[in-house]
Write a protein that holds these residues in place. Structure first.
Motif, PDB file in Angstrom:
ATOM      1  N   TYR A 141       0.814  -1.209   0.000  1.00 47.25           N
ATOM      2  CA  TYR A 141       0.000   0.000   0.000  1.00 47.25           C
ATOM      3  C   TYR A 141       0.847   1.258   0.000  1.00 47.25           C
ATOM      4  O   TYR A 141       0.368   2.330  -0.351  1.00 47.25           O
ATOM      5  N   MET A 142       2.123   1.132   0.342  1.00 47.12           N
ATOM      6  CA  MET A 142       3.026   2.262   0.150  1.00 47.12           C
ATOM      7  C   MET A 142       3.277   2.477  -1.342  1.00 47.12           C
ATOM      8  O   MET A 142       3.237   3.606  -1.844  1.00 47.12           O
ATOM      9  N   GLU A 143       3.528   1.379  -2.057  1.00 45.21           N
ATOM     10  CA  GLU A 143       3.814   1.479  -3.489  1.00 45.21           C
ATOM     11  C   GLU A 143       2.576   1.860  -4.294  1.00 45.21           C
ATOM     12  O   GLU A 143       2.611   2.784  -5.117  1.00 45.21           O
ATOM     13  N   LYS A 144       1.466   1.173  -4.071  1.00 46.68           N
ATOM     14  CA  LYS A 144       0.281   1.362  -4.906  1.00 46.68           C
ATOM     15  C   LYS A 144      -0.607   2.515  -4.445  1.00 46.68           C
ATOM     16  O   LYS A 144      -1.400   3.044  -5.225  1.00 46.68           O
ATOM     17  N   LEU A 152       8.128   9.017  -2.614  1.00 43.08           N
ATOM     18  CA  LEU A 152       8.502   8.880  -1.213  1.00 43.08           C
ATOM     19  C   LEU A 152       8.299   7.453  -0.713  1.00 43.08           C
ATOM     20  O   LEU A 152       8.919   7.032   0.262  1.00 43.08           O
ATOM     21  N   TRP A 153       7.452   6.693  -1.395  1.00 43.21           N
ATOM     22  CA  TRP A 153       7.167   5.333  -0.953  1.00 43.21           C
ATOM     23  C   TRP A 153       8.406   4.455  -0.964  1.00 43.21           C
ATOM     24  O   TRP A 153       8.494   3.504  -0.166  1.00 43.21           O
ATOM     25  N   PHE A 446      -1.564   8.804   5.553  1.00 46.36           N
ATOM     26  CA  PHE A 446      -1.575   9.337   4.189  1.00 46.36           C
ATOM     27  C   PHE A 446      -2.768   8.790   3.406  1.00 46.36           C
ATOM     28  O   PHE A 446      -3.350   9.488   2.565  1.00 46.36           O
ATOM     29  N   LEU A 447      -3.150   7.550   3.698  1.00 44.92           N
ATOM     30  CA  LEU A 447      -4.224   6.876   2.962  1.00 44.92           C
ATOM     31  C   LEU A 447      -5.558   6.903   3.711  1.00 44.92           C
ATOM     32  O   LEU A 447      -6.440   6.086   3.455  1.00 44.92           O
TER      33      LEU A 447
END
Length: 477
Positions: A141-144, A152-153, A446-447
């Motif tokens: 979920y950092m990447e996508k 930044l991911w 962030f999400l």
């Protein structure tokens, strides 16, 4: 030299586990609790019922995933219920006093919302391998999620992975259970470490599905045994509970003076220790268990996220609390002992000699399932890091499973031969725990908007369409 190392590590822990992380961890849990209108509290009963009956849902047979919701949760719970519940709680009380239990409770209560969020996001952003198996976790979920808006991911994902992989090399489970077996039976700790490593190897070598099946079978057995024994000791000392609870509350807000073998503790130390041990035990905010949940068969990410509420409650509010109360009602908390040894002596005080050996046995079961379950987390991180080179990833996976137990055995040999104190091992663990926690908390905050949309989707399905499933994994909410 060892004193210098301990002081250096302690200073680093003071920095990493300073107000910034404490506020972030508690604050994130409060934030998600408030913006969801106390969702984990309102849906607590439903979460308990759904988690106990989820594998009976026939619609899951066609749902994406490779293991049942219970098996995925068993890996996560088994990965959490381990050294943190036996050695970690005891070390926390030995270091910070009785007040740490209060701060463990606080962290767990708000942590239910945090874990709901990270599991939900892990399932939503999960991916499929070439063979169709589902996998995911915080790095996904950092990447996508974050990666759609910023690069930044990349440093976030690598920092997360570094912190998790440090746990692989120090292997607290191997050290703690070998220490417990040595304390109970007087066997050289090197031999007990080798025995423990062999027992882990025979499970891990079979891969993810074998680990899932093993955890699902062992989890009820070890939990029921430990809870029953702990409740027995608490019951025969029930007259002491009012004083114990008064002590917990009082020392949660005031420094704890030295008594017996207890050296005393400041208020900040009690707060920090309680929060850090709660995190190590239930993993809410750490980001480890979502890697197991991402492989579950589920019709909706929030349905799997409900297990997060269940996990935190069972792990901290039940099992950790029982450990702490046994240590406190027996009066052993001020003996000067720490780690698994303190818990073992507390059970011996409450049950006689049998209690001493019982904890050694349960510590073995807890740590055994933890070590084997965490192998799936390390596997996920390594395969994700080398996903562009599937052949390399496959070789690394095989090598990791074949050599999985070696770092734990070697680190235990190193610790025993040099004579490193248990406190130093836990300081290293605290450092390793803080790194992924910082970046994982940032990622889920962030999400936030995405999570709220997924939650609204789930609630809408229940309100508007009854049991009809309208959520689709290829649908952008």
């Amino acid at each position: 030299m060892l004193a210098l190392v301990e002081n250096t590590l302690s200073t680093l822990v003071d920095i990493l586990w300073g107000p910034s992380l404490l506020i972030s961890l508690i604050g994130t849990g409060i934030w998600f609790t408030l913006i969801t209108k106390f969702w984990p509290v309102r849906y607590f009963g439903k979460a308990m019922r759904q988690c106990l009956n989820m594998d009976k849902d026939t619609s899951l047979s066609k749902a994406p995933g490779i293991v049942t919701p219970y098996q995925a949760a068993s890996i996560a719970i088994a990965g959490a219920i381990g050294t943190g519940n036996i050695g970690g709680v005891a070390s926390a009380i030995a270091l910070g006093g009785p007040g740490v239990l209060f701060w463990m409770w606080v962290t767990a209560i708000v942590g239910m919302a945090t874990k709901l969020v990270e599991i939900t996001l892990a399932v939503y952003y999960r991916d499929k391998k070439v063979n169709g198996d589902t996998w995911g976790g915080p790095t996904f979920y950092m990447e996508k999620g974050i990666g759609k808006k910023t690069k930044l991911w990349i440093p976030l994902a690598w920092t997360f992975g570094l912190g998790i992989m440090i746990q692989y090399f120090i292997s607290l489970e191997n050290f703690t259970v070998s220490e417990a077996l040595t304390e109970a039976f007087g066997i050289n700790q090197i031999y007990t470490s080798l025995f423990y490593g062999f027992m882990c190897a025979i499970v891990v070598i079979g891969g993810f599905k074998k680990v899932a099946g093993f955890a699902a079978k062992m989890l009820p057995l070890m939990s029921i045994l430990y809870v029953a024994a702990g409740l027995f000791i608490i019951a025969i000392n029930v007259h002491k509970l009012p004083d114990v609870f008064a002590l917990i509350i009082a020392k949660a807000f005031t420094p704890c003076a030295a008594i017996g073998g207890f050296a005393g503790a400041s208020l900040l130390l009690a707060i920090r220790t309680g929060i850090s041990r709660s995190l190590f035990s239930n993993e809410a905010g750490w980001g480890a268990s979502p890697m197991a949940h991402a492989s579950a068969k589920t019709n909706h990410p929030v349905e799997q996220g409900l297990w997060g509420i269940f996990e935190v409650f069972v792990d901290t509010m039940v099992i950790c609390t029982i450990t702490a109360l046994v240590i406190l009602v027996t009066g052993e908390w001020s003996s000067g002992e720490a780690g698994a040894t303190l818990t073992m002596r507390s059970f011996r005080s409450g049950m006689g000699p049998m209690g001493f050996y019982f904890v050694a046995f349960v510590a073995f079961l807890f740590s055994w399932t933890t070590s084997t379950s965490w192998s799936s987390y390390f596997q996920t991180l390594l395969e994700h890091a080398f996903r562009s080179k599937p052949k390399v990833a496959a070789k690394i996976d095989r090598l990791m499973r074949m050599c999985y137990v070696l770092p734990g055995i070697l680190s235990t040999i190193f610790i025993v031969n040099i004579g490193i104190k248990t406190e130093i091992v836990w300081l290293v663990s605290d450092i390793a725990t803080s790194l992924p926690t910082y970046v994982n908390l940032f990622a889920i905050l962030f999400l936030t908007k995405k999570f709220l949309a997924i939650l609204k989707d789930y609630e809408g399905k229940r309100v508007l369409w009854g049991k009809e499933i309208f959520y689709k994994y290829d649908k952008e909410i």
